[in-house]
Design a protein around this motif. Structure first.
Motif, PDB file in Angstrom:
ATOM      1  N   LEU A 170      -0.301 -11.062   0.575  1.00  0.00           N
ATOM      2  CA  LEU A 170       0.317 -10.063   1.179  1.00  0.00           C
ATOM      3  C   LEU A 170      -0.075  -9.175   2.487  1.00  0.00           C
ATOM      4  O   LEU A 170      -1.410  -8.782   2.456  1.00  0.00           O
ATOM      5  CB  LEU A 170       0.584  -8.671   0.171  1.00  0.00           C
ATOM      6  CG  LEU A 170       1.687  -7.743   0.693  1.00  0.00           C
ATOM      7  CD1 LEU A 170       2.889  -8.365   0.552  1.00  0.00           C
ATOM      8  CD2 LEU A 170       1.595  -6.399  -0.562  1.00  0.00           C
ATOM      9  N   ILE A 171       0.512  -9.269   3.379  1.00  0.00           N
ATOM     10  CA  ILE A 171       0.320  -8.574   4.817  1.00  0.00           C
ATOM     11  C   ILE A 171       1.052  -7.560   4.872  1.00  0.00           C
ATOM     12  O   ILE A 171       2.286  -7.502   4.950  1.00  0.00           O
ATOM     13  CB  ILE A 171       0.405  -9.702   5.927  1.00  0.00           C
ATOM     14  CG1 ILE A 171      -0.613 -10.874   5.608  1.00  0.00           C
ATOM     15  CG2 ILE A 171       0.161  -8.887   7.157  1.00  0.00           C
ATOM     16  CD1 ILE A 171      -0.016 -11.985   6.606  1.00  0.00           C
ATOM     17  N   ASN A 172       0.507  -6.344   4.861  1.00  0.00           N
ATOM     18  CA  ASN A 172       1.304  -4.968   5.177  1.00  0.00           C
ATOM     19  C   ASN A 172       1.465  -4.618   6.473  1.00  0.00           C
ATOM     20  O   ASN A 172       0.376  -4.489   7.021  1.00  0.00           O
ATOM     21  CB  ASN A 172       0.861  -3.831   4.346  1.00  0.00           C
ATOM     22  CG  ASN A 172       1.184  -3.987   2.716  1.00  0.00           C
ATOM     23  OD1 ASN A 172       2.386  -3.663   2.530  1.00  0.00           O
ATOM     24  ND2 ASN A 172       0.047  -4.216   1.990  1.00  0.00           N
ATOM     25  N   LEU A 173       2.475  -4.527   7.199  1.00  0.00           N
ATOM     26  CA  LEU A 173       2.463  -4.241   8.647  1.00  0.00           C
ATOM     27  C   LEU A 173       2.714  -2.536   8.934  1.00  0.00           C
ATOM     28  O   LEU A 173       3.433  -1.983   8.071  1.00  0.00           O
ATOM     29  CB  LEU A 173       3.783  -4.922   9.300  1.00  0.00           C
ATOM     30  CG  LEU A 173       3.404  -6.739   9.205  1.00  0.00           C
ATOM     31  CD1 LEU A 173       4.529  -7.192  10.232  1.00  0.00           C
ATOM     32  CD2 LEU A 173       1.855  -6.764   9.807  1.00  0.00           C
ATOM     33  N   GLU A 174       2.131  -2.133   9.789  1.00  0.00           N
ATOM     34  CA  GLU A 174       2.317  -0.759  10.322  1.00  0.00           C
ATOM     35  C   GLU A 174       4.006  -0.942  10.896  1.00  0.00           C
ATOM     36  O   GLU A 174       4.297  -1.939  11.360  1.00  0.00           O
ATOM     37  CB  GLU A 174       1.638  -0.468  11.585  1.00  0.00           C
ATOM     38  CG  GLU A 174       0.024  -0.666  11.393  1.00  0.00           C
ATOM     39  CD  GLU A 174      -0.596   0.601  10.663  1.00  0.00           C
ATOM     40  OE1 GLU A 174      -1.663   0.496   9.739  1.00  0.00           O
ATOM     41  OE2 GLU A 174      -0.038   1.793  10.936  1.00  0.00           O
ATOM     42  N   LYS A 175       4.464   0.425  10.935  1.00  0.00           N
ATOM     43  CA  LYS A 175       5.942   0.380  11.439  1.00  0.00           C
ATOM     44  C   LYS A 175       6.029  -0.199  12.902  1.00  0.00           C
ATOM     45  O   LYS A 175       6.952  -0.694  13.079  1.00  0.00           O
ATOM     46  CB  LYS A 175       6.429   1.949  11.405  1.00  0.00           C
ATOM     47  CG  LYS A 175       6.591   2.320   9.768  1.00  0.00           C
ATOM     48  CD  LYS A 175       7.166   3.839   9.722  1.00  0.00           C
ATOM     49  CE  LYS A 175       7.023   4.169   8.495  1.00  0.00           C
ATOM     50  NZ  LYS A 175       7.593   5.682   8.198  1.00  0.00           N
ATOM     51  N   LYS A 176       5.053  -0.081  13.843  1.00  0.00           N
ATOM     52  CA  LYS A 176       5.156  -0.111  15.043  1.00  0.00           C
ATOM     53  C   LYS A 176       5.105  -1.796  15.244  1.00  0.00           C
ATOM     54  O   LYS A 176       5.151  -2.383  16.196  1.00  0.00           O
ATOM     55  CB  LYS A 176       4.126   0.564  16.092  1.00  0.00           C
ATOM     56  CG  LYS A 176       2.649   0.459  15.703  1.00  0.00           C
ATOM     57  CD  LYS A 176       1.785   0.943  16.604  1.00  0.00           C
ATOM     58  CE  LYS A 176       0.381   0.742  16.618  1.00  0.00           C
ATOM     59  NZ  LYS A 176      -0.134   1.191  14.978  1.00  0.00           N
ATOM     60  N   GLN A 177       4.596  -2.434  14.289  1.00  0.00           N
ATOM     61  CA  GLN A 177       4.298  -3.673  14.442  1.00  0.00           C
ATOM     62  C   GLN A 177       5.809  -4.503  14.203  1.00  0.00           C
ATOM     63  O   GLN A 177       5.662  -5.955  14.397  1.00  0.00           O
ATOM     64  CB  GLN A 177       3.240  -4.306  13.316  1.00  0.00           C
ATOM     65  CG  GLN A 177       1.790  -4.046  13.713  1.00  0.00           C
ATOM     66  CD  GLN A 177       0.914  -4.509  12.817  1.00  0.00           C
ATOM     67  OE1 GLN A 177       0.736  -3.833  11.363  1.00  0.00           O
ATOM     68  NE2 GLN A 177       0.320  -5.452  12.726  1.00  0.00           N
ATOM     69  N   VAL A 207      -1.710 -10.965  -7.873  1.00  0.00           N
ATOM     70  CA  VAL A 207      -1.147 -12.030  -8.949  1.00  0.00           C
ATOM     71  C   VAL A 207       0.107 -11.206  -9.472  1.00  0.00           C
ATOM     72  O   VAL A 207       0.419 -10.234  -9.464  1.00  0.00           O
ATOM     73  CB  VAL A 207      -2.389 -11.768 -10.081  1.00  0.00           C
ATOM     74  CG1 VAL A 207      -1.642 -12.740 -11.260  1.00  0.00           C
ATOM     75  CG2 VAL A 207      -3.679 -12.202  -9.447  1.00  0.00           C
ATOM     76  N   HIS A 208       1.214 -11.977  -9.494  1.00  0.00           N
ATOM     77  CA  HIS A 208       2.637 -11.768  -9.661  1.00  0.00           C
ATOM     78  C   HIS A 208       2.482 -11.031 -10.974  1.00  0.00           C
ATOM     79  O   HIS A 208       3.386  -9.878 -11.159  1.00  0.00           O
ATOM     80  CB  HIS A 208       3.451 -13.117  -9.753  1.00  0.00           C
ATOM     81  CG  HIS A 208       3.593 -13.709  -8.510  1.00  0.00           C
ATOM     82  ND1 HIS A 208       3.790 -12.984  -7.137  1.00  0.00           N
ATOM     83  CD2 HIS A 208       3.827 -15.153  -8.168  1.00  0.00           C
ATOM     84  CE1 HIS A 208       3.949 -13.913  -6.403  1.00  0.00           C
ATOM     85  NE2 HIS A 208       3.883 -15.046  -6.880  1.00  0.00           N
ATOM     86  N   LYS A 209       1.841 -11.572 -11.990  1.00  0.00           N
ATOM     87  CA  LYS A 209       1.746 -10.735 -13.219  1.00  0.00           C
ATOM     88  C   LYS A 209       1.451  -9.300 -13.153  1.00  0.00           C
ATOM     89  O   LYS A 209       2.075  -8.311 -13.555  1.00  0.00           O
ATOM     90  CB  LYS A 209       0.775 -11.295 -14.301  1.00  0.00           C
ATOM     91  CG  LYS A 209       1.435 -12.649 -14.977  1.00  0.00           C
ATOM     92  CD  LYS A 209       0.605 -12.855 -16.393  1.00  0.00           C
ATOM     93  CE  LYS A 209      -0.811 -13.185 -16.010  1.00  0.00           C
ATOM     94  NZ  LYS A 209      -1.260 -14.379 -15.116  1.00  0.00           N
ATOM     95  N   GLN A 212       1.229   0.835  -6.204  1.00  0.00           N
ATOM     96  CA  GLN A 212       0.076  -0.151  -5.565  1.00  0.00           C
ATOM     97  C   GLN A 212      -0.414  -0.887  -6.546  1.00  0.00           C
ATOM     98  O   GLN A 212      -0.746  -0.536  -7.650  1.00  0.00           O
ATOM     99  CB  GLN A 212      -1.169   0.767  -5.099  1.00  0.00           C
ATOM    100  CG  GLN A 212      -0.862   1.605  -3.826  1.00  0.00           C
ATOM    101  CD  GLN A 212      -0.307   0.645  -2.745  1.00  0.00           C
ATOM    102  OE1 GLN A 212      -0.696  -0.399  -2.496  1.00  0.00           O
ATOM    103  NE2 GLN A 212       1.113   1.228  -2.149  1.00  0.00           N
ATOM    104  N   THR A 213      -0.330  -2.220  -6.085  1.00  0.00           N
ATOM    105  CA  THR A 213      -0.797  -3.346  -7.274  1.00  0.00           C
ATOM    106  C   THR A 213      -2.134  -3.668  -6.668  1.00  0.00           C
ATOM    107  O   THR A 213      -2.509  -3.693  -5.496  1.00  0.00           O
ATOM    108  CB  THR A 213       0.017  -4.686  -6.895  1.00  0.00           C
ATOM    109  OG1 THR A 213       1.310  -4.195  -7.189  1.00  0.00           O
ATOM    110  CG2 THR A 213      -0.330  -5.833  -7.949  1.00  0.00           C
ATOM    111  N   LYS A 214      -3.035  -3.977  -7.598  1.00  0.00           N
ATOM    112  CA  LYS A 214      -4.604  -4.382  -7.292  1.00  0.00           C
ATOM    113  C   LYS A 214      -4.758  -5.610  -6.530  1.00  0.00           C
ATOM    114  O   LYS A 214      -3.908  -6.626  -6.868  1.00  0.00           O
ATOM    115  CB  LYS A 214      -5.347  -4.282  -8.452  1.00  0.00           C
ATOM    116  CG  LYS A 214      -5.253  -5.195  -9.571  1.00  0.00           C
ATOM    117  CD  LYS A 214      -6.282  -5.089 -10.450  1.00  0.00           C
ATOM    118  CE  LYS A 214      -5.922  -6.063 -11.734  1.00  0.00           C
ATOM    119  NZ  LYS A 214      -6.235  -7.613 -11.268  1.00  0.00           N
TER     120      LYS A 214
END
Ligand SMILES: CN(C)c1nc(=O)c2c([nH]1)N([C@@H]1O[C@H](COP(=O)(O)OP(=O)(O)O)[C@@H](O)[C@H]1O)CN2C
Length: 183
Positions: free
Chosen positions: A80-87, A165-167, A176-178
């Motif tokens: 998973l890649i979380n982008l900043e809003k400006k990205q 992990v999807h589970k 937040q998922t670990k």
């Protein structure tokens, strides 16, 4: 003649609809198995940054639905890649296209068979890019796919990448998922 791809890929589009379930809102758009047909599809549709907020594109190998429950996904997870809003303006469309090209080009070497597909979530709170793999327990496969992604997207330490992990995601959706692995 057209240049055949190793796999056939299917593009899905998700738009939130209060009158439908999440699953009913996942619409299969089309499938393709040549480089030329990929480009004519890509050039024909909106880019991710042009989509309504709340929408998703998913591109998965034919026969794999873009959901945790699919047999090919249920034991897996996602980088998973979380982008900043400006990205959204600077990186979103480039990252999404690069991920698509990595997948159809089988860029992950001997681990390309473990790749199921990818999802881009266009969200007000920050866009997300996910690459889904089929077996969360294959650490070498997960790590090699992550390393190649980081390299091809030229992701610096500024942008975090975590493998979930999807589970774990299923039960913690929304909070937040670990991260089981990080790069
Ligand atoms: C078969 N099935 C129902 C089902 N199967 C699935 O595979 C699946 C869902 N449902 N998802 C639903 O979307 C919500 C937002 O997740 P989001 O990833 O869009 O992220 P945001 O919270 O909108 O940022 C999730 O909370 C979940 O309700 C997400 N998802 C992948």
């Amino acid at each position: 003649i057209k240049h055949p791809l190793q796999n056939t890929w299917t593009l899905w589009y998700y738009e939130p609809d209060r009158n439908k379930s999440w699953e009913e809102s996942q619409r299969e758009i089309t499938s393709f198995d040549t480089a030329e047909d990929f480009w004519s599809l890509y050039n024909h549709i909106k880019t991710a940054s042009e989509l309504r907020q709340g929408s998703d594109y998913s591109m998965f190998k034919q026969g794999i639905r873009p959901m945790w429950e699919d047999d090919q996904n249920k034991y897996g997870g996602r980088w998973l890649i979380n982008l900043e809003k400006k990205q959204r303006v600077t990186d979103l469309d480039n990252f999404w296209l690069e991920i698509l090209l990595c997948m159809i080009g089988e860029a992950f070497n001997e681990y390309s068979d473990d790749v199921c597909g990818a999802v881009v979530n266009v969200r007000t709170k920050g866009d997300k890019l996910g690459v889904w793999t089929s077996n969360a327990d294959s650490a070498d496969s997960v790590m090699e796919i992550g390393r190649k992604l980081k390299e091809r997207l030229r992701i610096t330490s500024k942008t975090t990448m975590g493998y979930q992990v999807h589970k774990d995601t299923m039960v913690k959706a929304g909070s937040q998922t670990k991260n089981t692995y990080t790069l």
